[in-house]
Enzyme design. Structure first.
Site, PDB file in Angstrom:
ATOM      1  N   LYS A  87       0.971  -1.208  -0.028  1.00 25.40           N
ATOM      2  CA  LYS A  87       0.080  -0.003  -0.035  1.00 25.40           C
ATOM      3  C   LYS A  87       0.778   1.255   0.055  1.00 25.40           C
ATOM      4  O   LYS A  87       1.754   1.419   0.934  1.00 25.40           O
ATOM      5  CB  LYS A  87      -1.020   0.166   1.226  1.00 25.40           C
ATOM      6  CG  LYS A  87      -1.685   1.266   1.420  1.00 25.40           C
ATOM      7  CD  LYS A  87      -2.710   1.452   0.411  1.00 25.40           C
ATOM      8  CE  LYS A  87      -3.472   2.894   0.431  1.00 25.40           C
ATOM      9  NZ  LYS A  87      -4.070   3.046   1.781  1.00 25.40           N
ATOM     10  N   HIS A 126     -10.314   4.989  -3.585  1.00 23.26           N
ATOM     11  CA  HIS A 126     -11.123   6.173  -3.536  1.00 23.26           C
ATOM     12  C   HIS A 126     -10.680   7.105  -4.720  1.00 23.26           C
ATOM     13  O   HIS A 126     -10.205   8.305  -4.429  1.00 23.26           O
ATOM     14  CB  HIS A 126     -11.141   6.917  -2.254  1.00 23.26           C
ATOM     15  CG  HIS A 126      -9.769   7.009  -1.376  1.00 23.26           C
ATOM     16  ND1 HIS A 126      -8.801   7.389  -1.610  1.00 23.26           N
ATOM     17  CD2 HIS A 126      -9.673   6.231  -0.137  1.00 23.26           C
ATOM     18  CE1 HIS A 126      -7.692   7.052  -0.662  1.00 23.26           C
ATOM     19  NE2 HIS A 126      -8.279   6.807   0.106  1.00 23.26           N
ATOM     20  N   HIS A 173      -7.038  11.677   9.188  1.00 23.24           N
ATOM     21  CA  HIS A 173      -5.559  12.016   8.943  1.00 23.24           C
ATOM     22  C   HIS A 173      -4.864  12.983  10.054  1.00 23.24           C
ATOM     23  O   HIS A 173      -3.853  13.355   9.620  1.00 23.24           O
ATOM     24  CB  HIS A 173      -5.607  12.482   7.716  1.00 23.24           C
ATOM     25  CG  HIS A 173      -6.020  11.466   6.648  1.00 23.24           C
ATOM     26  ND1 HIS A 173      -5.145  10.507   6.146  1.00 23.24           N
ATOM     27  CD2 HIS A 173      -7.362  11.395   6.131  1.00 23.24           C
ATOM     28  CE1 HIS A 173      -5.872   9.889   5.351  1.00 23.24           C
ATOM     29  NE2 HIS A 173      -7.180  10.460   5.210  1.00 23.24           N
TER      30      HIS A 173
END
Length: 838
Positions: free
Chosen positions: A488, A543, A591
């Site tokens: 990732k 996304h 975040h």
């Protein structure tokens, strides 16, 4: 208090019921869950009062709420409420049939004991708008002829016994009760020509004529009273007569018996209306059913079952020894489990069939049963003494959902996921660390071992992705060899062109997927620079619209790039009037941003654009975005992957009409496109589509069973690797499984060692070769992902569109092939307020 589990659960039921009373008292019309809770709670309170009988409470239960006190759909969702409580004479079951049968309920009774004010009936006005009927069926033309083309005979039968005799549809008629008098010679190899699973009853002394038809298949009689044991054609009538006389079986020759062919002569033909047939066995070819309370209708394209030989389980029904259940079936061909007469909704088609499961895998889809007595039974779908039955009549079966964007923030995600219909979770993390709250990365080999071990007994498939954010390969190799099934790249760790290039190079080396969350800040470059860094190599963009993260404002352009496999996360699915407003705070938390730092706020605001979210709806409908996932607890809701997929499809039908103008009378094209987004396409993208992702032979039996009225919202049962792992289940102390509180609960397939046996851990080929299964002491089956590096968008089933996409950097207007993509936000969505308590 010494409370027992059943008392604790009824306290939860009471809490739900009291909540429903409070809502009712302030004039709120109740949904399905609230109505059930209120009725069941009040019945228990009336039981405690001690002055009413079971029969009285069955009647009172129908008086509490009327049509005006519930949402319009509830009338079509709620048919029965059952609950058990302690009467003066012990625990008894109270069943309330048709609980919403009045115009207005007796609100004093509904609120009895709550001390809440009784609202005026004026608060519940009549509803005049059209009512959507969840799970509604529309029937094709004509009627169904059963046992068409079979030889038939009409025989007179007399019951000379002193008790009634009831004979089921598939009972070998020659084997019936000795005191039934009829021509047994003409009945040899015959059964009743009545719908499968029904029966004919002969009262004492009663005389009636019945129509018999040939048994199907190999025409072998076994079981029953054992007067015949073998092929019908091999029977010696003289020997058989001697056997019947010796054992007292009455026989009378019927010289007037008429013979013919079923379906060709009305005297020998049995027809069923399509509505009756659907109510008994589920819809058939040409019938349509509504998915939940959406405006989507699925049309049955083909029915693999045989009219008249349907597999039906139950007392006096078909799947009994020698009838629908064979005797001494070949072990290799006999099923462990059969799901009967189910409507399968899959990317590959929408059809009706039995599903055969053996050793945890789907081994057959078509017609199951006993080939000795039934037509069309497939060789590997035999029902025998070892076969369990799951009744699928009137139910929908789909493949288990795959959520391939999971932040493993807490283990409780697993239970929310499986109860919604998810059977595979792919992502990364280590728990509620700040890195995991923001990114789907399991960074170190130590953490990878933890995650594979901690999920080893859980009844889902798992795959974990390592952190891919480094410009050198060594650490990436370490995590891949430790068990990562993918890597990732996340902007919170620095998704620079150098990191992208290195990560993809390592992925090519190990044949694993790379998932990317691109650079919202445009710090290292714009979206075109990131696309250039891909250098034509396969990558899965998370996304892809951008609210969840990515190049502002035009990351959505990746949806037109051939080597990109684009996905969405579900908070922006679909675009509604509140979508934008909820996102800022969501993003700040996920975040680790500070609202007191202007640049942090600007960063967050740059990601939330109504224009690109609206375009995302349309790109999904075009098939330009291939996957929907959750982004669990990190700007996403793991329990709503499925519901939000269908909410998007519903909204797009309302705003854009039929996908295929030639098939405007059903929504099959759209339904197959959307179900592919959370089943087969994430399976392909992640390299395990040969094992899961669809309802197909040879695949793991990861299946979800739905009542059509609850489709997309609340599944009825989740089957994991052939085991029932999760299901709606009522009071465990009750006399039957259905009394309240009915809760989505873990079943035996989720306990002990079962989760390890019925599920899979996905790793890289390198990790499998290194023996992580043995090194970590894993009990799960460990499987290597494969064949992902040559994938392109064209491999995404029914979602392979490659439009040329532009985004205006000032207005954020999105175009695809020159057409502006815009749509209005939805004011309301289906699969929501009719079903959920909160």
């Amino acid at each position: 208090m010494k409370l027992l589990p059943r008392e604790i659960e009824k306290l939860e039921l009471h809490q739900a019921g009291f909540l429903a009373q409070k809502r009712l008292a302030r004039g709120i019309r109740l949904n399905y869950t609230e109505a059930v809770a209120l009725i069941a709670t009040q019945i228990l309170e009336f039981i405690r009062d001690g002055d009413k009988s079971v029969a009285e409470l069955m009647d009172i239960g129908r008086q509490l709420l009327g049509r005006r006190q519930v949402l319009p759909a509830v009338l079509h969702l709620l048919y029965t409420v059952q609950v058990e409580g302690t009467f003066r004479d012990g625990t008894k079951l109270v069943t309330v049939h048709e609980p919403i049968s009045l115009e207005n309920g007796n609100l004093e009774l509904a609120l009895h004991g709550s001390f809440l004010p009784v609202p005026s009936l004026d608060k519940f006005p009549e509803v005049h708008e059209g009512v959507i009927i969840p799970g509604d069926m529309k029937y094709g033309d004509g009627s169904i002829i059963i046992n068409h083309g079979r030889k038939a005979v009409v025989l007179k039968v007399v019951n000379t016994g002193d008790r009634p005799v009831q004979v089921g549809s598939h009972y070998h008629f020659i084997e019936v009760n000795p005191l039934l008098v009829f021509d047994r010679r003409k009945a040899l190899g015959m059964r009743l020509n009545i719908p499968a699973g029904t029966a004919v009853r002969f009262e004492p002394g009663e005389r009636k004529s019945v129509v018999l038809v040939n048994i199907g298949g190999n025409k072998v009689i076994r079981g029953g009273n054992g007067i015949v044991d073998g092929l019908v054609d091999d029977v010696n009538w003289t020997v058989l007569m001697e056997t019947m006389e010796r054992r007292g079986f009455k026989h009378l020759e019927d010289i007037d018996a008429s013979e013919g062919i079923a379906g060709e002569d009305p005297r020998f033909t049995t027809m069923i209306s399509r509505e009756k047939y659907a109510n008994m066995y589920g819809p058939t070819t040409g019938d349509k059913l509504r998915l939940g309370d959406t405006n989507l209708y699925a049309r049955i394209e083909k029915d693999y079952t045989v009219y008249g030989d349907e597999c039906v389980f139950g007392g006096g029904k078909v799947l009994r020894e020698g009838m629908g259940q064979g005797i001494e079936q070949a072990e290799a061909l006999s099923l462990d489990t059969v799901i009967t007469n189910s409507v399968i909704i899959d990317y590959s088609g929408i059809y009706k069939a039995d599903i055969g499961i053996k050793n945890g895998h789907i081994v057959g889809i078509g017609k199951a049963g006993n080939p000795d007595t039934m037509h069309g039974v497939q060789n590997n779908m035999l029902i025998g003494n070892k076969t369990e039955v799951i009744a699928g009549e009137g139910m929908i079966v789909t493949a288990g959902a795959i959520d391939c964007h999971v932040h493993f923030i807490c283990p409780q995600l697993v239970y929310e996921a499986v109860s919604s219909g998810i059977t595979t979770m792919v992502g990364g993390g280590t728990g509620p660390a700040y890195g995991t709250r923001a990114t789907t990365c399991t960074p170190s080999p130590f953490d990878m071992k933890l995650m594979l071990q901690s999920t080893d007994s859980l009844p889902l498939n798992f795959g974990f992705t390592g952190k891919g954010n480094t410009a050198k390969p060594l650490e990436l190799r370490h995590i891949v060899e430790a068990g990562a099934m993918g890597l990732k790249l996340h902007e919170d760790w620095g998704t620079t062109p150098a990191a992208i290039d290195n990560c993809l190079a390592v992925a090519e080396e190990y044949d694993i997927q790379v998932n990317i969350h691109t650079d919202t800040l445009n710090e290292s470059g714009f979206v075109e620079h990131t696309i250039n860094a891909f250098r034509g190599r396969t990558i899965h963009t998370y996304h892809s619209e951008g609210a969840g993260g990515g190049h502002a404002p035009d990351i959505i352009r990746v949806c037109g790039v051939k080597n990109v496999l684009p996905s969405s996360t579900n908070p922006t699915r679909p675009y509604t009037k509140n979508t934008v407003d909820e996102h800022l705070d969501m993003l700040m938390v996920c975040h680790h941003l500070d609202k007191n730092i202007p640049e942090d706020v600007a960063f967050a605001e740059s990601r939330i654009r109504a224009e690109t979210i609206a375009a995302e709806d349309i790109l999904h409908d075009m098939g330009a975005i291939s996957i929907i996932s959750s982004d669990s607890q990190a700007m996403g809701r793991i329990g709503e992957v499925i519901s939000r997929t269908w909410q998007t499809a519903d909204k797009m039908k309302a705003q854009r009409g039929a996908i295929d103008p030639n098939m405007a009378d059903d929504d099959n094209s759209r339904i197959k496109r959307y179900i592919a987004k959370y089943t087969i396409n994430p399976a392909i993208a992640n390299g395990f589509a040969d094992l899961i992702g669809s309802v197909e032979v040879k695949k793991l039996a990861d299946l979800v069973i739905w009542q059509p009225a609850f489709f997309g919202a609340k599944p009825e049962m989740i089957i994991k690797g052939g085991n029932i792992a999760w299901a709606n289940m009522g009071d465990a102390n009750a006399s039957i499984p259905t009394p309240e509180p009915v809760i989505s609960r873990p079943m035996f397939g989720a306990f002990g060692k079962a989760g390890s046996e019925n599920s899979v851990a996905f790793v890289s080929k390198a990790a499998l070769r290194k023996g992580v299964k043995e090194l970590y002491g894993l009990k799960k089956r460990v499987v290597a992902v494969s064949n992902v590096r040559q994938l392109t968008k064209l491999d995404m089933k029914l979602n392979d569109a490659l439009p040329e996409i532009t985004v205006d950097p000032e207005t954020y207007v999105v175009t695809a092939n020159g057409e502006v993509l815009t749509c209005a936000p939805a004011d309301s969505v289906p699969l929501s307020r009719n079903y959920f308590l909160f």
